[in-house]
Motif scaffolding. Structure first.
Motif, PDB file in Angstrom:
ATOM      1  N   VAL A 103       2.729   9.054   4.310  1.00 39.87           N
ATOM      2  CA  VAL A 103       2.192   7.943   3.950  1.00 39.87           C
ATOM      3  C   VAL A 103       2.423   6.852   5.111  1.00 39.87           C
ATOM      4  O   VAL A 103       1.392   6.167   5.391  1.00 39.87           O
ATOM      5  CB  VAL A 103       2.705   7.227   2.313  1.00 39.87           C
ATOM      6  N   SER A 135       0.794  -1.255  -0.014  1.00 37.48           N
ATOM      7  CA  SER A 135       0.098  -0.103   0.021  1.00 37.48           C
ATOM      8  C   SER A 135       0.862   1.439   0.028  1.00 37.48           C
ATOM      9  O   SER A 135       0.733   2.303  -0.667  1.00 37.48           O
ATOM     10  CB  SER A 135      -0.993   0.117   1.222  1.00 37.48           C
ATOM     11  N   ARG A 143       1.108   4.104  -3.118  1.00 36.76           N
ATOM     12  CA  ARG A 143       0.551   5.509  -2.765  1.00 36.76           C
ATOM     13  C   ARG A 143       1.759   6.375  -3.350  1.00 36.76           C
ATOM     14  O   ARG A 143       1.703   7.399  -4.137  1.00 36.76           O
ATOM     15  CB  ARG A 143       0.243   5.692  -1.501  1.00 36.76           C
TER      16      ARG A 143
END
Length: 148
Positions: A142, A91, A95
């Motif tokens: 993030v 993930s 991103r």
């Protein structure tokens, strides 16, 4: 694609001949130096200057406090991120990849299960630039959002 880019500038493609081959993606990072009815001269611009002096120190300090490390023998920064599992690591990479494409600035990275090793530096200036700082700062955001 060349024709579409030239038409996008409001010029007639039938009057112009390309000096070189450009992709539409790279066309957004160039400027017209001069043009006539016979040719368009295009020059790629450096996307961000190399960080030097006080500017470099002030931008790097917050990242070094978050375990980013200056690379030995290369004007680059490196960090090893560790996540809960592969899903979180992937993930994170997804991103970051979206921003990397938008910035046309791609990290050197390596992933095994829940670990992502990242090295940032700007090839066009052979060292660190503001784009590396922006990318590293985004990576920190993030990673923090995934840990929460």
């Amino acid at each position: 694609m060349y024709q579409a880019a030239v038409i996008g500038l409001g010029l007639s493609h039938s009057l112009l001949k390309p000096v070189g081959i450009l992709s539409l993606h790279s066309f957004s990072r160039i400027r017209i130096e001069s043009f006539s009815t016979s040719s368009v001269l295009l020059r790629k611009m450096a996307l961000s200057p190399k960080l030097t002096g006080e500017d470099r120190e002030s931008h790097l300090k917050p990242l070094l406090q978050k375990q980013w490390v200056l690379e030995d023998g290369k004007d680059a920064i490196h960090k090893d991120f560790q996540f809960k599992d592969f899903n979180q690591a992937f993930s994170f990479m997804t991103r970051v990849a979206l921003l990397a494409e938008k910035m046309d600035h791609h990290p050197e990275w390596f992933n095994v299960y829940n670990k992502v090793k990242v090295t940032l530096w700007s090839h066009d200036v052979q060292g660190l630039s503001q784009r590396d700082i922006k990318m590293a700062t985004f990576m920190e955001t993030v990673a923090a959002s995934l840990a929460a």
